[in-house]
Design a protein around this motif. Structure first.
Motif, PDB file in Angstrom:
ATOM      1  N   ALA A  50     -42.058  68.359  18.648  1.00 25.72           N
ATOM      2  CA  ALA A  50     -43.041  67.334  19.004  1.00 25.72           C
ATOM      3  C   ALA A  50     -43.808  67.722  20.258  1.00 25.72           C
ATOM      4  CB  ALA A  50     -42.320  66.005  19.215  1.00 25.72           C
ATOM      5  N   PRO A  51     -44.915  68.489  20.093  1.00 28.53           N
ATOM      6  CA  PRO A  51     -45.733  68.843  21.261  1.00 28.53           C
ATOM      7  C   PRO A  51     -46.135  67.586  22.035  1.00 28.53           C
ATOM      8  CG  PRO A  51     -46.474  70.059  19.327  1.00 28.53           C
ATOM      9  CD  PRO A  51     -45.475  69.052  18.845  1.00 28.53           C
ATOM     10  N   GLY A  52     -45.997  67.612  23.346  1.00 30.72           N
ATOM     11  CA  GLY A  52     -46.382  66.474  24.178  1.00 30.72           C
ATOM     12  C   GLY A  52     -45.243  65.526  24.506  1.00 30.72           C
ATOM     13  N   ALA A  53     -44.108  65.696  23.842  1.00 32.89           N
ATOM     14  CA  ALA A  53     -43.002  64.755  24.066  1.00 32.89           C
ATOM     15  C   ALA A  53     -42.159  65.147  25.280  1.00 32.89           C
ATOM     16  CB  ALA A  53     -42.117  64.682  22.821  1.00 32.89           C
ATOM     17  N   SER A  54     -42.328  66.359  25.793  1.00 35.21           N
ATOM     18  CA  SER A  54     -41.554  66.785  26.967  1.00 35.21           C
ATOM     19  C   SER A  54     -42.506  67.236  28.067  1.00 35.21           C
ATOM     20  CB  SER A  54     -40.590  67.908  26.582  1.00 35.21           C
ATOM     21  OG  SER A  54     -41.293  68.974  25.970  1.00 35.21           O
ATOM     22  N   THR A  55     -41.980  67.443  29.265  1.00 40.15           N
ATOM     23  CA  THR A  55     -42.798  67.870  30.401  1.00 40.15           C
ATOM     24  C   THR A  55     -42.168  69.133  31.002  1.00 40.15           C
ATOM     25  OG1 THR A  55     -41.605  66.792  32.228  1.00 40.15           O
ATOM     26  CG2 THR A  55     -43.060  65.393  30.896  1.00 40.15           C
ATOM     27  N   PRO A  56     -42.836  69.755  31.965  1.00 36.70           N
ATOM     28  CA  PRO A  56     -42.245  70.939  32.617  1.00 36.70           C
ATOM     29  C   PRO A  56     -40.941  70.618  33.356  1.00 36.70           C
ATOM     30  CG  PRO A  56     -44.595  70.801  33.100  1.00 36.70           C
ATOM     31  CD  PRO A  56     -44.223  69.531  32.406  1.00 36.70           C
ATOM     32  N   GLU A  57     -40.626  69.334  33.524  1.00 31.43           N
ATOM     33  CA  GLU A  57     -39.399  68.932  34.224  1.00 31.43           C
ATOM     34  C   GLU A  57     -38.225  68.746  33.259  1.00 31.43           C
ATOM     35  OE1 GLU A  57     -39.217  67.372  37.694  1.00 31.43           O
ATOM     36  OE2 GLU A  57     -40.987  68.604  38.017  1.00 31.43           O
ATOM     37  N   THR A  58     -38.521  68.666  31.971  1.00 34.29           N
ATOM     38  CA  THR A  58     -37.491  68.339  30.986  1.00 34.29           C
ATOM     39  C   THR A  58     -36.389  69.391  30.936  1.00 34.29           C
ATOM     40  OG1 THR A  58     -39.169  67.214  29.670  1.00 34.29           O
ATOM     41  CG2 THR A  58     -37.123  67.794  28.548  1.00 34.29           C
ATOM     42  N   THR A  59     -35.149  68.969  31.145  1.00 40.11           N
ATOM     43  CA  THR A  59     -34.015  69.887  31.069  1.00 40.11           C
ATOM     44  C   THR A  59     -33.328  69.773  29.711  1.00 40.11           C
ATOM     45  OG1 THR A  59     -32.379  68.297  31.828  1.00 40.11           O
ATOM     46  CG2 THR A  59     -33.584  69.486  33.530  1.00 40.11           C
ATOM     47  N   ALA A  60     -32.367  70.672  29.473  1.00 42.42           N
ATOM     48  CA  ALA A  60     -31.593  70.607  28.228  1.00 42.42           C
ATOM     49  C   ALA A  60     -30.843  69.285  28.136  1.00 42.42           C
ATOM     50  CB  ALA A  60     -30.623  71.774  28.155  1.00 42.42           C
ATOM     51  N   LEU A  61     -30.460  68.740  29.278  1.00 39.27           N
ATOM     52  CA  LEU A  61     -29.764  67.453  29.306  1.00 39.27           C
ATOM     53  C   LEU A  61     -30.671  66.345  28.759  1.00 39.27           C
ATOM     54  CD1 LEU A  61     -27.114  66.166  30.305  1.00 39.27           C
ATOM     55  CD2 LEU A  61     -28.169  65.899  32.532  1.00 39.27           C
ATOM     56  N   ASP A  62     -31.919  66.326  29.204  1.00 42.37           N
ATOM     57  CA  ASP A  62     -32.884  65.362  28.675  1.00 42.37           C
ATOM     58  C   ASP A  62     -33.105  65.577  27.179  1.00 42.37           C
ATOM     59  OD1 ASP A  62     -33.580  64.213  31.252  1.00 42.37           O
ATOM     60  OD2 ASP A  62     -34.679  66.054  31.655  1.00 42.37           O
ATOM     61  N   SER A  63     -33.355  66.825  26.815  1.00 39.91           N
ATOM     62  CA  SER A  63     -33.681  67.124  25.415  1.00 39.91           C
ATOM     63  C   SER A  63     -32.531  66.762  24.495  1.00 39.91           C
ATOM     64  CB  SER A  63     -33.982  68.618  25.240  1.00 39.91           C
ATOM     65  OG  SER A  63     -35.068  68.995  26.029  1.00 39.91           O
ATOM     66  N   PHE A  64     -31.323  66.970  24.974  1.00 37.86           N
ATOM     67  CA  PHE A  64     -30.149  66.688  24.157  1.00 37.86           C
ATOM     68  C   PHE A  64     -30.127  65.220  23.730  1.00 37.86           C
ATOM     69  CE2 PHE A  64     -25.665  65.365  23.844  1.00 37.86           C
ATOM     70  CZ  PHE A  64     -25.305  66.141  22.762  1.00 37.86           C
ATOM     71  N   VAL A  65     -30.608  64.348  24.603  1.00 36.10           N
ATOM     72  CA  VAL A  65     -30.642  62.918  24.294  1.00 36.10           C
ATOM     73  C   VAL A  65     -31.923  62.546  23.542  1.00 36.10           C
ATOM     74  CG1 VAL A  65     -30.786  60.620  25.308  1.00 36.10           C
ATOM     75  CG2 VAL A  65     -29.197  62.296  26.240  1.00 36.10           C
ATOM     76  N   GLU A  66     -33.045  63.127  23.960  1.00 35.61           N
ATOM     77  CA  GLU A  66     -34.325  62.708  23.392  1.00 35.61           C
ATOM     78  C   GLU A  66     -34.535  63.212  21.971  1.00 35.61           C
ATOM     79  OE1 GLU A  66     -36.405  62.543  27.802  1.00 35.61           O
ATOM     80  OE2 GLU A  66     -37.025  64.064  26.344  1.00 35.61           O
ATOM     81  N   ARG A  67     -33.856  64.313  21.641  1.00 39.14           N
ATOM     82  CA  ARG A  67     -33.883  64.878  20.285  1.00 39.14           C
ATOM     83  C   ARG A  67     -35.270  65.320  19.824  1.00 39.14           C
ATOM     84  NH1 ARG A  67     -28.571  63.661  17.937  1.00 39.14           N
ATOM     85  NH2 ARG A  67     -27.388  64.260  19.767  1.00 39.14           N
TER      86      ARG A  67
END
Lengths: 265, 265, 265, 265
Positions: free
Chosen positions: B145-162
């Motif tokens: 999903a382009p646009g759903a994350s930012t340059p600050e997004t870590t693997a911890l965030d992504s793991f939850v945001e899916r």
């Protein structure tokens, strides 16, 4: 300067657990190992490999049950010292390849966020003078407070909380150095006068010493002010504390005890 | 497989700003550079240095005003491929020194926190089979999903945001590999079929190929499933995205435009 | 002072999505609504409920496809103003029950971490003088920079980055007030002179006005300096921006456009 | 069910420090206080105010030196219980105003990030059945591990680490409930069978009980499974643990000891 070191620690794990240990005085030109002895609980598997930048060694073991470590060493520190204030900034395009990786954000040192603040707080300084200004700013603003931080505490947290231990002080200095485009790394070490006695941590910054030909040298800086470069015995280096813990495990381990004694001969 | 690459980007900075660029197809044995051309705005200072692990080069410039970059290359990919499922886990004590640093936590990949979860989610798998299981788990659970994350997004965030982009997918896979005691690094690269076309990112894991003598090899894995190892052109490697951005600056820069085109010949 | 407001925004969602909207000038004693009109796309379900502290209303809708909102209002601001510097600190044990919850950490305002720093930076000040000192410190140290922060940016991030938008400025002031044991809340509002024109956000602190009998009043403070309390039209209040977004959704929505125009009559 | 409670704790602060205490069985209709006694060190200032939602009281003191607290109570729990699986979801537009604030992100519960994951993990469930599914998922995936988390640990951390204490379990359940558009709050409480004995924490969710006329009721859910709603004695409620700590201080305090004993009569 000759430094004597005695350290021991023990940990327990319920089932076979891979662990990486790095706790010995490193055998490198700037510090001569006069005497060294390490004693470890026998482990099913055990290997020694050079640690980062070939400074010190990591011991990789598969531990189970109680695991004990004893280490003693006598080390003659002979490093070349420079006056921090005389060291010159190397522009990124003047840097050799090796230190460049120490400019980037790491686990505990999110330097990118600090670019504005170092520019405004330390305007007008560069190179060694910038590092000296950062050092003095930390000395002025921060309180050494064992127990006030956790293994999760980043430089971002410490910057606001204004207190922590050697590791937090080192992280703040490293972060502000990188934000100033000065390569900076984390040094796990031993030093006398660390109170309470424990493994210690300082920063190392890459700057040009006009007195030394060639493109830059690493210089030790202790943000806590407890250790001086002529008395620091390096264990290892890394991006930050995540790289050079005395004990990293793949699975739960329980640290039972730890003693560190460092004295001048 | 021969891959053709065309990329251009431009950025602006109000005052002289040190920038590090890394955007070219790397000249390394596994990919032969048939043809390569880079065009940059003239800069006051400009230097080229080998990038991390001597894979690719960084260009260090002091930019001011508008700075433009054009790069084209034709690259023949010739890397040795292995079947992921057949690759064997190397216990930490069996690892050579070089890949060990890719076991530790980095800016975006806080692997230590993931030890319990990989142990329970992927119990019973190890080595290449573990990585394949992680890959499939990500493919099943995550949305590109382009646009759903930012340059600050870590693997911890992504793991939850899916959800996220290639960089987030790579960070998750790297984090879970490290939590499984498998060295893993981040690879900035070009690949055809990346939709929308852009710089791409994949992971590389260090495992033992029983078919190859010696202590382990790096193997490419694309968690997004968009690229296959025989078509990936490496730009550079690092601990995570913090190490191999196409543009890192010491000061504010504004990215104006970016185009990437990658095709099979 | 009479203020005229015109705002419109639109968003899209692929499937039926519950949304909470809060965008209207609140009907409260301190600001008289002379004229007010809201126009919304018809929705399957729609309800109005009082918002936090009964300041303003939330509109709860189930939206699908494109959803449009238009709102216009004329509001006469009549709030009692106090000179910030004359306001007195209420010790926690002097506080009434209602504002106490505005002392605690919230999503974007982790005040607990800031206790040391406010104590050292603003030593010797208390009450309104402390808030004025914090306000001036922010004005001196921070840059208003649209685009420099994200919806994830906390006061901790902003404190280091030294830039952001009205929401970040408000979060920093709220955080530092709470760390000083002064209840502080977030106010979504309209104000003229906000550049670029947009929904605005300011802080409100609970202090004792010696000129007013009783146990304390809420006083508006705009950390950005763009709005003055006599021209601020409140939309709603909350712990921080998480509580009073103009649009909160349970599911993905895409904001398509947003215009805000606020003028003095 | 009648529950007997004995608790005591002590803390120290070097200089006069404002503290908020909340540790008593709340006097509310659902639990009848048969007997209650609290003993506190004399303090310069001391006030009692109703706590959040008028559930329980906060004691505000200015402490100095050693401060001791003793509390004993006998409480008859008489709350109406509902079968979780039979409770119905209230759409946001069906909610009364009061519980709406428990839908938003708070200090430890960043629910917004969890919207995708609850939708995929718990697809096909809603209302009480959704909460029951979340409860079972936590019971299956998480390990109760005193010492594994810190006061900084958020639901985001816990979600990955898969272990923690009652507070972490409650935060995860609250976060996933809010991400499902179900208002959820944090309840500090006493309960027998909590092992090791300590202050306890559970969640409360707002759902419609078809057996009860009117627009919804709060229902207790213990994500750890250690307490049942008929034996829980509430101390207070809030957005999350930040709101209802037994001890919140404005300045450094050192907790010296804490004992909690809860038994069935």
């Amino acid at each position: 300067m000759t430094i004597s070191i005695q350290t021991s620690f023990a940990f327990e794990c319920d089932r076979p657990t891979d662990c990486m240990l790095q706790f010995e005085a490193a055998n490198i030109p700037e510090q001569q190992i006069l005497d060294c002895h390490s004693d470890l609980t026998d482990a099913a598997h055990c290997a020694r490999i050079p640690a980062q930048e070939e400074i010190g060694e990591r011991i990789l073991v598969r531990a189970q049950g109680r695991f004990e470590v004893q280490h003693s060493a006598r080390v003659q520190v002979e490093r070349q010292l420079a006056k921090l204030g005389t060291l010159e900034h190397l522009q990124p395009h003047e840097l050799p390849a090796a230190p460049v990786k120490y400019l980037f954000d790491s686990r505990y040192c999110l330097a990118d966020k600090f670019q504005s603040i170092v520019e405004s707080e330390f305007a007008g300084t560069s190179g060694g003078a910038r590092i000296a200004a950062i050092h003095d700013w930390i000395a002025h603003k921060f309180t050494y407070a064992p127990g006030a931080s956790t293994p999760e505490t980043t430089a971002l947290d410490s910057f606001v909380e204004r207190r922590g231990i050697c590791r937090d002080f080192a992280h703040i200095l490293i972060t502000m150095a990188r934000a100033s485009a000065i390569p900076a790394r984390y040094v796990a070490c031993f030093a006398p006068d660390v109170t309470p006695q424990d493994f210690h941590a300082v920063a190392e910054v890459f700057l040009n010493d006009p007195a030394t030909p060639g493109g830059g040298t690493w210089q030790l800086v202790d943000a806590t002010g407890m250790a001086t470069p002529d008395e620091i015995v390096k264990i290892g280096v890394g991006r930050d504390a995540a790289d050079v813990s005395f004990l990293t495990s793949f699975g739960m381990v329980k640290l039972c005890e730890k003693t560190v004694q460092v004295t001048r001969d």
